[in-house]
Design a protein around this motif. Structure first.
Motif, PDB file in Angstrom:
ATOM      1  N   PHE A 102       0.810  -1.213   0.000  1.00  0.00           N
ATOM      2  CA  PHE A 102       0.000   0.000   0.000  1.00  0.00           C
ATOM      3  C   PHE A 102       0.849   1.271   0.000  1.00  0.00           C
ATOM      4  O   PHE A 102       0.332   2.368  -0.177  1.00  0.00           O
ATOM      5  N   ILE A 103       2.152   1.119   0.197  1.00  0.00           N
ATOM      6  CA  ILE A 103       3.035   2.288   0.244  1.00  0.00           C
ATOM      7  C   ILE A 103       3.218   2.849  -1.173  1.00  0.00           C
ATOM      8  O   ILE A 103       3.514   2.109  -2.105  1.00  0.00           O
ATOM      9  N   ASN A 104       3.038   4.163  -1.318  1.00  0.00           N
ATOM     10  CA  ASN A 104       3.209   4.772  -2.639  1.00  0.00           C
ATOM     11  C   ASN A 104       4.231   5.909  -2.657  1.00  0.00           C
ATOM     12  O   ASN A 104       4.407   6.560  -3.679  1.00  0.00           O
ATOM     13  N   LYS A 105       4.909   6.135  -1.555  1.00  0.00           N
ATOM     14  CA  LYS A 105       5.946   7.173  -1.479  1.00  0.00           C
ATOM     15  C   LYS A 105       7.292   6.531  -1.816  1.00  0.00           C
ATOM     16  O   LYS A 105       7.709   5.567  -1.163  1.00  0.00           O
ATOM     17  N   ALA A 106       7.982   7.070  -2.816  1.00  0.00           N
ATOM     18  CA  ALA A 106       9.202   6.441  -3.332  1.00  0.00           C
ATOM     19  C   ALA A 106      10.254   6.207  -2.251  1.00  0.00           C
ATOM     20  O   ALA A 106      10.864   5.129  -2.192  1.00  0.00           O
ATOM     21  N   GLU A 107      10.473   7.175  -1.394  1.00  0.00           N
ATOM     22  CA  GLU A 107      11.492   7.047  -0.353  1.00  0.00           C
ATOM     23  C   GLU A 107      11.186   5.886   0.587  1.00  0.00           C
ATOM     24  O   GLU A 107      12.076   5.101   0.945  1.00  0.00           O
ATOM     25  N   ILE A 108       9.928   5.757   0.974  1.00  0.00           N
ATOM     26  CA  ILE A 108       9.534   4.698   1.905  1.00  0.00           C
ATOM     27  C   ILE A 108       9.503   3.351   1.191  1.00  0.00           C
ATOM     28  O   ILE A 108       9.824   2.315   1.778  1.00  0.00           O
ATOM     29  N   LYS A 109       9.149   3.349  -0.084  1.00  0.00           N
ATOM     30  CA  LYS A 109       9.199   2.103  -0.854  1.00  0.00           C
ATOM     31  C   LYS A 109      10.611   1.528  -0.853  1.00  0.00           C
ATOM     32  O   LYS A 109      10.807   0.326  -0.695  1.00  0.00           O
ATOM     33  N   GLU A 110      11.595   2.412  -1.043  1.00  0.00           N
ATOM     34  CA  GLU A 110      12.982   1.956  -1.058  1.00  0.00           C
ATOM     35  C   GLU A 110      13.427   1.488   0.323  1.00  0.00           C
ATOM     36  O   GLU A 110      14.128   0.485   0.457  1.00  0.00           O
ATOM     37  N   GLN A 111      13.005   2.219   1.368  1.00  0.00           N
ATOM     38  CA  GLN A 111      13.395   1.859   2.726  1.00  0.00           C
ATOM     39  C   GLN A 111      12.827   0.507   3.149  1.00  0.00           C
ATOM     40  O   GLN A 111      13.435  -0.193   3.964  1.00  0.00           O
ATOM     41  N   THR A 112      11.677   0.146   2.608  1.00  0.00           N
ATOM     42  CA  THR A 112      11.032  -1.116   2.998  1.00  0.00           C
ATOM     43  C   THR A 112      11.228  -2.224   1.961  1.00  0.00           C
ATOM     44  O   THR A 112      10.716  -3.331   2.137  1.00  0.00           O
ATOM     45  N   LEU A 113      11.982  -1.928   0.897  1.00  0.00           N
ATOM     46  CA  LEU A 113      12.113  -2.889  -0.203  1.00  0.00           C
ATOM     47  C   LEU A 113      12.605  -4.250   0.260  1.00  0.00           C
ATOM     48  O   LEU A 113      12.003  -5.287  -0.051  1.00  0.00           O
ATOM     49  N   ILE A 114      13.708  -4.292   0.996  1.00  0.00           N
ATOM     50  CA  ILE A 114      14.312  -5.580   1.356  1.00  0.00           C
ATOM     51  C   ILE A 114      13.406  -6.357   2.306  1.00  0.00           C
ATOM     52  O   ILE A 114      13.283  -7.584   2.204  1.00  0.00           O
ATOM     53  N   ASN A 115      12.726  -5.651   3.206  1.00  0.00           N
ATOM     54  CA  ASN A 115      11.770  -6.336   4.077  1.00  0.00           C
ATOM     55  C   ASN A 115      10.614  -6.909   3.257  1.00  0.00           C
ATOM     56  O   ASN A 115      10.121  -8.008   3.531  1.00  0.00           O
ATOM     57  N   LYS A 116      10.184  -6.164   2.234  1.00  0.00           N
ATOM     58  CA  LYS A 116       9.121  -6.680   1.363  1.00  0.00           C
ATOM     59  C   LYS A 116       9.604  -7.909   0.599  1.00  0.00           C
ATOM     60  O   LYS A 116       8.865  -8.898   0.465  1.00  0.00           O
ATOM     61  N   LEU A 117      10.843  -7.858   0.129  1.00  0.00           N
ATOM     62  CA  LEU A 117      11.400  -9.020  -0.578  1.00  0.00           C
ATOM     63  C   LEU A 117      11.464 -10.234   0.334  1.00  0.00           C
ATOM     64  O   LEU A 117      11.247 -11.366  -0.103  1.00  0.00           O
ATOM     65  N   GLN A 118      11.760 -10.003   1.611  1.00  0.00           N
ATOM     66  CA  GLN A 118      11.790 -11.123   2.542  1.00  0.00           C
ATOM     67  C   GLN A 118      10.405 -11.748   2.681  1.00  0.00           C
ATOM     68  O   GLN A 118      10.272 -12.970   2.802  1.00  0.00           O
ATOM     69  N   CYS A 119       9.369 -10.909   2.636  1.00  0.00           N
ATOM     70  CA  CYS A 119       8.005 -11.445   2.698  1.00  0.00           C
ATOM     71  C   CYS A 119       7.730 -12.333   1.485  1.00  0.00           C
ATOM     72  O   CYS A 119       7.167 -13.429   1.625  1.00  0.00           O
ATOM     73  N   PHE A 120       8.096 -11.863   0.293  1.00  0.00           N
ATOM     74  CA  PHE A 120       7.942 -12.696  -0.907  1.00  0.00           C
ATOM     75  C   PHE A 120       8.668 -14.028  -0.735  1.00  0.00           C
ATOM     76  O   PHE A 120       8.149 -15.083  -1.090  1.00  0.00           O
ATOM     77  N   TYR A 121       9.865 -13.968  -0.190  1.00  0.00           N
ATOM     78  CA  TYR A 121      10.686 -15.167   0.030  1.00  0.00           C
ATOM     79  C   TYR A 121       9.996 -16.146   0.977  1.00  0.00           C
ATOM     80  O   TYR A 121       9.890 -17.344   0.684  1.00  0.00           O
ATOM     81  N   GLU A 122       9.506 -15.634   2.075  1.00  0.00           N
ATOM     82  CA  GLU A 122       8.865 -16.491   3.079  1.00  0.00           C
ATOM     83  C   GLU A 122       7.538 -17.051   2.588  1.00  0.00           C
ATOM     84  O   GLU A 122       7.115 -18.120   3.021  1.00  0.00           O
ATOM     85  N   LEU A 123       6.889 -16.342   1.685  1.00  0.00           N
ATOM     86  CA  LEU A 123       5.593 -16.771   1.158  1.00  0.00           C
ATOM     87  C   LEU A 123       5.725 -17.550  -0.149  1.00  0.00           C
ATOM     88  O   LEU A 123       4.727 -17.819  -0.818  1.00  0.00           O
ATOM     89  N   ASP A 124       6.965 -17.915  -0.514  1.00  0.00           N
ATOM     90  CA  ASP A 124       7.245 -18.685  -1.735  1.00  0.00           C
ATOM     91  C   ASP A 124       6.796 -17.963  -3.001  1.00  0.00           C
ATOM     92  O   ASP A 124       6.470 -18.608  -4.007  1.00  0.00           O
ATOM     93  N   MET A 125       6.812 -16.640  -2.981  1.00  0.00           N
ATOM     94  CA  MET A 125       6.433 -15.837  -4.140  1.00  0.00           C
ATOM     95  C   MET A 125       7.715 -15.446  -4.887  1.00  0.00           C
ATOM     96  O   MET A 125       8.116 -14.280  -4.921  1.00  0.00           O
ATOM     97  N   TYR A 126       8.348 -16.440  -5.493  1.00  0.00           N
ATOM     98  CA  TYR A 126       9.689 -16.249  -6.027  1.00  0.00           C
ATOM     99  C   TYR A 126       9.715 -15.409  -7.302  1.00  0.00           C
ATOM    100  O   TYR A 126      10.680 -14.676  -7.546  1.00  0.00           O
ATOM    101  N   HIS A 127       8.678 -15.504  -8.109  1.00  0.00           N
ATOM    102  CA  HIS A 127       8.616 -14.680  -9.320  1.00  0.00           C
ATOM    103  C   HIS A 127       8.555 -13.204  -8.939  1.00  0.00           C
ATOM    104  O   HIS A 127       9.297 -12.371  -9.497  1.00  0.00           O
ATOM    105  N   GLU A 128       7.673 -12.884  -7.998  1.00  0.00           N
ATOM    106  CA  GLU A 128       7.538 -11.493  -7.555  1.00  0.00           C
ATOM    107  C   GLU A 128       8.827 -11.004  -6.898  1.00  0.00           C
ATOM    108  O   GLU A 128       9.242  -9.850  -7.084  1.00  0.00           O
ATOM    109  N   LEU A 129       9.458 -11.879  -6.138  1.00  0.00           N
ATOM    110  CA  LEU A 129      10.706 -11.548  -5.457  1.00  0.00           C
ATOM    111  C   LEU A 129      11.782 -11.132  -6.471  1.00  0.00           C
ATOM    112  O   LEU A 129      12.402 -10.069  -6.349  1.00  0.00           O
ATOM    113  N   ALA A 130      12.012 -11.965  -7.464  1.00  0.00           N
ATOM    114  CA  ALA A 130      13.047 -11.673  -8.459  1.00  0.00           C
ATOM    115  C   ALA A 130      12.681 -10.455  -9.297  1.00  0.00           C
ATOM    116  O   ALA A 130      13.536  -9.609  -9.603  1.00  0.00           O
TER     117      ALA A 130
END
Length: 263
Positions: A102-130
């Motif tokens: 739901f985040i749409n502010k570029a600065e915050i998107k970047e700050q949370t990017l790696i945590n979001k990628l970890q969520c994709f990883y834990e949820l087996d969403m590998y296409h979205e992750l890559a």
């Protein structure tokens, strides 16, 4: 292959941004109603105090209440990021991801990017992750560089796990090549160690059998309890370019296998 727990302690770059911006909320005139601005500023300060005290369960409820009252707040993106980070800390990956998306502010998107990628990883969403992580592999952003090895590892895993799942040989090779390139970027010894087997496998898939064999022989030396398995992998790769060396390694594999204690 077991998954690596990326981070056990709560990390929130957007919380730092949020805390730095608190004084701005004390100014009247930021909303159509000075009274509303004062109330919003009070609630923001309260969230900040609970965060500093690490009362994250209370922070979560306070943020949810705040966003319900002030859905268009100027601090909405920071709060969504903080809420996502709390859910990630609690291992509620679906809820964490929902907030990050739901985040749409570029600065915050970047700050949370790696945590979001970890969520994709834990949820087996590998296409979205890559897909979401790969554009940042060459980024020199200070925010991302502080956690660059996590970024490289996660993107590599996203490609590698898709590679393992696909039945298309061409697609498998392409994904292995992309995974290999991301694994190559990893500098941290911890991430190198946990991804070394997959890294070795990517070399075999893309046809660099000599490099793969060398890595599996190294693994056999470092892990005596799995020596037979790693020697077998090494020998299989060697058979693609030197049958004589492969025969010797297969012999070592059989010897290692025969020495495995029967439980």
């Amino acid at each position: 292959m077991n998954k690596l727990t990326i981070r056990s302690l709560i990390y929130s770059a957007c919380a730092t941004t949020f805390l730095l911006c608190i004084p701005a909320h004390a100014k009247k005139g930021e909303s159509k109603s000075p009274i509303l601005a004062d109330e919003e500023a009070f609630l923001v300060r309260r969230i900040a105090e609970f965060w500093k005290d690490q009362d994250f369960s209370i922070v979560k409820m306070q943020i949810l209440d705040f966003l319900d009252q002030f859905p268009e707040s100027s601090q909405k993106n920071e709060l969504l990021g903080m809420l996502g980070d709390i859910y990630l800390y609690e291992k509620n990956f679906s809820s964490a991801l929902s907030n990050y998306l739901f985040i749409n502010k570029a600065e915050i998107k970047e700050q949370t990017l790696i945590n979001k990628l970890q969520c994709f990883y834990e949820l087996d969403m590998y296409h979205e992750l890559a897909k979401e992580g790969s554009p940042y592999l060459n980024s020199r952003s200070e925010t991302l560089m502080d956690r660059k090895n996590e970024l490289y590892f996660l993107v590599a895993e996203g490609y590698f796990r898709q590679c393992v799942a696909t039945v298309s040989l061409n697609e498998k090779k392409d994904l292995a090549q992309k995974a290999n390139q991301a694994y190559e970027l990893i500098e941290d010894s911890g991430y190198k160690k946990v991804s070394f087997i997959a890294f070795a496998e990517t070399y075999s898939i893309i046809g660099n059998y000599e490099k793969s064999a060398d890595m599996f022989r190294s693994l056999a030396e470092k892990h005596p309890d799995m020596k037979d398995e790693f020697l077998f992998q090494a020998a299989c790769n060697e058979s693609r370019y030197n049958s004589e060396i492969a025969s010797e390694t297969f012999t070592r594999h059989r010897q290692a296998y025969d020495n495995i204690p029967i439980i």
